[in-house]
Write an enzyme that holds these catalytic residues in place. Structure first.
Site, mmCIF file in Angstrom:
data_model
loop_
_atom_site.group_PDB
_atom_site.id
_atom_site.type_symbol
_atom_site.label_atom_id
_atom_site.label_comp_id
_atom_site.label_asym_id
_atom_site.label_seq_id
_atom_site.Cartn_x
_atom_site.Cartn_y
_atom_site.Cartn_z
ATOM 1 N N GLY A 132 0.841 -1.223 0.033
ATOM 2 C CA GLY A 132 -0.058 0.109 -0.001
ATOM 3 C C GLY A 132 0.815 1.063 -0.057
ATOM 4 O O GLY A 132 1.057 1.847 0.911
ATOM 5 N N TYR A 133 1.383 1.592 -1.155
ATOM 6 C CA TYR A 133 2.281 2.963 -1.139
ATOM 7 C C TYR A 133 1.387 3.773 -2.024
ATOM 8 O O TYR A 133 1.124 4.751 -1.498
ATOM 9 C CB TYR A 133 3.456 2.468 -2.141
ATOM 10 C CG TYR A 133 4.690 1.841 -1.294
ATOM 11 C CD1 TYR A 133 4.557 1.265 -0.311
ATOM 12 C CD2 TYR A 133 6.066 2.125 -1.550
ATOM 13 C CE1 TYR A 133 5.701 0.785 0.474
ATOM 14 C CE2 TYR A 133 7.220 1.565 -1.207
ATOM 15 C CZ TYR A 133 6.913 0.807 0.090
ATOM 16 O OH TYR A 133 7.962 0.478 0.833
ATOM 17 N N SER A 134 1.058 3.522 -3.341
ATOM 18 C CA SER A 134 0.841 4.557 -4.197
ATOM 19 C C SER A 134 -0.743 4.982 -3.827
ATOM 20 O O SER A 134 -1.503 4.418 -3.366
ATOM 21 C CB SER A 134 0.682 4.139 -5.693
ATOM 22 O OG SER A 134 1.782 3.602 -6.029
ATOM 23 N N SER A 166 -1.823 -3.990 -6.143
ATOM 24 C CA SER A 166 -1.668 -5.566 -6.734
ATOM 25 C C SER A 166 -2.136 -6.628 -5.493
ATOM 26 O O SER A 166 -1.691 -6.400 -4.697
ATOM 27 C CB SER A 166 -0.361 -5.766 -7.516
ATOM 28 O OG SER A 166 -0.074 -4.764 -8.435
ATOM 29 N N GLU A 249 13.484 -4.795 -4.433
ATOM 30 C CA GLU A 249 12.501 -5.326 -5.576
ATOM 31 C C GLU A 249 12.928 -6.006 -6.526
ATOM 32 O O GLU A 249 12.492 -6.850 -7.157
ATOM 33 C CB GLU A 249 11.755 -4.098 -6.336
ATOM 34 C CG GLU A 249 10.686 -4.182 -7.032
ATOM 35 C CD GLU A 249 9.763 -3.166 -6.885
ATOM 36 O OE1 GLU A 249 9.947 -1.875 -6.394
ATOM 37 O OE2 GLU A 249 8.427 -3.178 -6.788
ATOM 38 N N ASN A 375 9.624 5.195 -16.729
ATOM 39 C CA ASN A 375 10.737 5.313 -17.671
ATOM 40 C C ASN A 375 11.456 6.850 -17.392
ATOM 41 O O ASN A 375 12.574 6.956 -17.375
ATOM 42 C CB ASN A 375 10.362 5.107 -18.847
ATOM 43 C CG ASN A 375 10.640 3.807 -19.391
ATOM 44 O OD1 ASN A 375 10.640 2.863 -18.547
ATOM 45 N ND2 ASN A 375 10.758 3.396 -20.995
HETATM 46 C C1 FAD Z 1 0.790 -3.021 -13.194
HETATM 47 C C2 FAD Z 1 1.027 -2.009 -11.955
HETATM 48 C C3 FAD Z 1 0.992 -2.538 -10.703
HETATM 49 C C4 FAD Z 1 1.172 -1.925 -9.750
HETATM 50 N N1 FAD Z 1 1.242 -2.262 -8.367
HETATM 51 C C5 FAD Z 1 1.189 -1.317 -7.450
HETATM 52 C C6 FAD Z 1 1.256 -1.952 -5.834
HETATM 53 O O1 FAD Z 1 0.880 -3.316 -5.868
HETATM 54 N N2 FAD Z 1 1.314 -0.853 -5.018
HETATM 55 C C7 FAD Z 1 1.578 0.372 -5.110
HETATM 56 O O2 FAD Z 1 1.626 0.942 -4.140
HETATM 57 N N3 FAD Z 1 1.643 0.782 -6.371
HETATM 58 C C8 FAD Z 1 1.515 -0.045 -7.461
HETATM 59 N N4 FAD Z 1 1.335 0.622 -8.783
HETATM 60 C C9 FAD Z 1 1.543 1.913 -8.884
HETATM 61 C C10 FAD Z 1 2.882 2.435 -9.366
HETATM 62 O O3 FAD Z 1 3.826 2.455 -8.336
HETATM 63 C C11 FAD Z 1 2.728 3.902 -9.978
HETATM 64 O O4 FAD Z 1 2.038 3.796 -11.116
HETATM 65 C C12 FAD Z 1 3.965 4.573 -10.348
HETATM 66 O O5 FAD Z 1 4.917 4.793 -9.250
HETATM 67 C C13 FAD Z 1 3.882 5.719 -10.964
HETATM 68 O O6 FAD Z 1 2.921 6.621 -10.528
HETATM 69 P P1 FAD Z 1 1.717 7.282 -11.060
HETATM 70 O O7 FAD Z 1 0.894 6.129 -11.768
HETATM 71 O O8 FAD Z 1 0.944 7.843 -10.060
HETATM 72 O O9 FAD Z 1 2.122 8.251 -12.204
HETATM 73 P P2 FAD Z 1 2.818 9.591 -11.838
HETATM 74 O O10 FAD Z 1 3.812 9.779 -10.630
HETATM 75 O O11 FAD Z 1 1.457 10.664 -11.868
HETATM 76 O O12 FAD Z 1 3.082 10.237 -13.417
HETATM 77 C C14 FAD Z 1 2.801 10.351 -14.437
HETATM 78 C C15 FAD Z 1 3.713 10.821 -15.573
HETATM 79 O O13 FAD Z 1 4.496 11.706 -15.302
HETATM 80 C C16 FAD Z 1 5.859 11.447 -15.196
HETATM 81 N N5 FAD Z 1 6.788 12.104 -14.130
HETATM 82 C C17 FAD Z 1 6.237 12.109 -12.946
HETATM 83 N N6 FAD Z 1 7.228 12.825 -12.097
HETATM 84 C C18 FAD Z 1 7.988 13.115 -13.259
HETATM 85 C C19 FAD Z 1 9.443 13.712 -13.077
HETATM 86 N N7 FAD Z 1 10.044 14.223 -11.814
HETATM 87 N N8 FAD Z 1 10.150 13.840 -14.101
HETATM 88 C C20 FAD Z 1 9.673 13.465 -15.382
HETATM 89 N N9 FAD Z 1 8.634 12.877 -15.696
HETATM 90 C C21 FAD Z 1 7.841 12.649 -14.233
HETATM 91 C C22 FAD Z 1 5.821 9.610 -14.927
HETATM 92 O O14 FAD Z 1 7.169 9.442 -15.644
HETATM 93 C C23 FAD Z 1 4.434 9.561 -15.853
HETATM 94 O O15 FAD Z 1 4.848 9.330 -17.146
HETATM 95 C C24 FAD Z 1 1.459 -0.141 -9.951
HETATM 96 C C25 FAD Z 1 1.306 0.174 -11.041
HETATM 97 C C26 FAD Z 1 0.932 -0.741 -12.236
HETATM 98 C C27 FAD Z 1 1.123 0.023 -13.463
#
Ligand code: FAD
Length: 394
Positions: A132-134, A166, A249, A375
């Site tokens: 439970g991070y995001s 997840s 990880e 990325n």
């Molecule tokens: C299949 C899957 C499983 C997952 N499972 C888990 C889980 O079990 N538990 C959990 O806690 N989370 C989980 N996640 C969440 C995952 O950790 C986040 O999706 C990830 O950290 C990106 O955060 P966000 O989706 O909020 O995107 P955002 O952080 O909002 O990013 C949106 C866009 O902005 C870009 N961006 C953001 N900041 C910057 C910067 N400083 N410089 C340049 N570009 C930037 C990003 O690269 C991206 O393209 C999962 C995600 C997926 C897809």
């Protein structure tokens, strides 16, 4: 470090292979090749039984130290284990979050009581975990979490929302980042809590994916409770623990993953042979390009493992490299299939149409460049920490 396998390692390889082959040929034939990213919502009961079968025979948590119930395998042996697991097409593990993330975190940062309470359930496959991070406003910027926890009558009371969690729908427990000191600076005042999922204050809502599956969820905490002792590390000092979890990880399993990708590459080649696109010069070039990158992925993983440096710069390219490669392999699979890629050519056990394995590869690999650090974030890390470029202005 010498990366050749010794005679003893090869004997160990035989032991792993025999165990997996015997098990998968008989009672667990139905789960062979199932589960894992893009297919993780399938055959839960059967894969839970597989998890417990592995646990009963000492084949979970092989990298953990022996004093904590693991096998204490050397890096060589871990590589052998993960390679054989992928080669046997053994099912995607449903206990992997506990095994690879929470377990090592408790071993490094937990108390003896926490280890005694929680490690046996992960080893035996009797307790499943989720992360439970995001949150809606905290992904790449994880320190922005807003979920909060307060001590009430000797228990933490938790309010807030997590997202993309997840396996929350299976999990018995969740490791939750929550703000426990609202006056503190962003990275401070966060605690790392262990929270039972099966209680009234936890509402789990599945997120429906493009594949039709629901492998992750929104999780709402409204007055959810956990014992005051279920905090890992210091109260308000959870950021350090959270970063420790992320560091666990990826390890030797990268080489097993490499073999899984190679299995997928074989399937793409087989599809190209079957429909004649193998004779298309552009398709051939892209197949070779993916194959070369798969070799590089393997060699880089071995280079990192053989380094004496604790955090070799080569490790910083790993996630960006494999995620981009895997996404490109998925796109190549669709171009090989051509118009057929737009039809559902797979079938569910009941005979209804399903996506084929290559279609699932394409759809799920879109998320590879997002989870475990996007990325763009990986490029920032490489730029700032490996190349010494100026910091991201944000
Ligand atoms: C299949 C899957 C499983 C997952 N499972 C888990 C889980 O079990 N538990 C959990 O806690 N989370 C989980 N996640 C969440 C995952 O950790 C986040 O999706 C990830 O950290 C990106 O955060 P966000 O989706 O909020 O995107 P955002 O952080 O909002 O990013 C949106 C866009 O902005 C870009 N961006 C953001 N900041 C910057 C910067 N400083 N410089 C340049 N570009 C930037 C990003 O690269 C991206 O393209 C999962 C995600 C997926 C897809």
């Amino acid at each position: 470090m010498d990366l050749r396998f010794s005679t003893e390692d090869e004997t160990f390889r035989d032991e792993v292979r025999t165990f997996l082959e015997d098990s998968l040929a008989r009672d667990f034939a139905a789960v062979r090749g199932r589960g894992g990213p893009g297919d993780d919502d399938c055959l839960f009961e059967e894969r839970l039984a597989w998890e417990r079968h592995l646990g009963a025979h000492g084949w979970t948590c092989v990298a953990w130290p022996k004093e904590h119930g693991g096998r204490g395998l050397s890096l060589h042996r871990q590589v052998v284990y993960f390679e054989e697991y992928a080669r046997a097409r053994a099912p995607g593990r449903i206990g992997h979050i506990g095994e690879t993330l929470l377990g090592p975190t408790l071993i490094s940062f937990g108390t003896d009581e926490q280890r005694d309470r929680f490690l046996p359930g992960i080893l035996a496959g009797t307790e499943l975990w989720c992360q439970g991070y995001s949150e809606p406003g905290a992904g790449s910027d994880l320190a922005n979490i807003q979920t909060r926890a307060d001590l009430v009558d000797g228990e933490w009371s938790i309010e807030g929302q997590k997202v993309w969690t997840s396996q929350a729908h299976w999990a018995d427990w969740c490791f939750v980042l929550a703000r426990t000191n609202r006056g503190a600076a962003k990275h401070k005042g966060i605690s790392y809590l262990l929270v039972p999922m099966r209680q009234d204050g936890v509402d789990i809502r599945p997120i429906h994916q493009v594949t039709g599956d629901s492998e992750f969820n929104e999780v709402f905490f409204s007055g959810a409770r956990t014992d005051a002792a279920n905090v890992v590390g210091e109260v308000d000092g959870g950021w350090r623990v959270a970063m420790g979890t992320l560091a666990f990880e990826r390890g030797a399993s990268t080489l097993g993953e490499n073999l899984m990708f190679l299995n997928e590459w074989d399937e793409v080649v087989a599809a190209a042979r079957a429909n004649g696109r193998i004779h298309d010069a552009t398709i051939r070039q892209r197949l070779v390009d993916c194959w070369v990158r798969l070799r590089l992925m393997r060699l880089n993983a071995m280079r990192i493992m053989s380094s004496t440096h604790e955090a070799p710069p080569a490790a910083m390219v790993t996630k960006l490299f494999w995620a981009t490669l895997h996404r490109d392999l998925g796109e190549l699979a669709m171009d090989v299939l051509g118009a057929e890629a737009t039809l559902r050519t797979g079938t569910f056990p009941d005979g209804s149409p399903d996506f084929s394995r290559l279609q699932r590869l394409f759809l799920f690999s879109r998320s590879d460049t997002i989870y475990a650090g996007t990325n763009q974030i990986q490029r920032n890390i490489i730029g700032e920490r490996a190349l010494g470029l100026p910091k991201d202005p944000s």
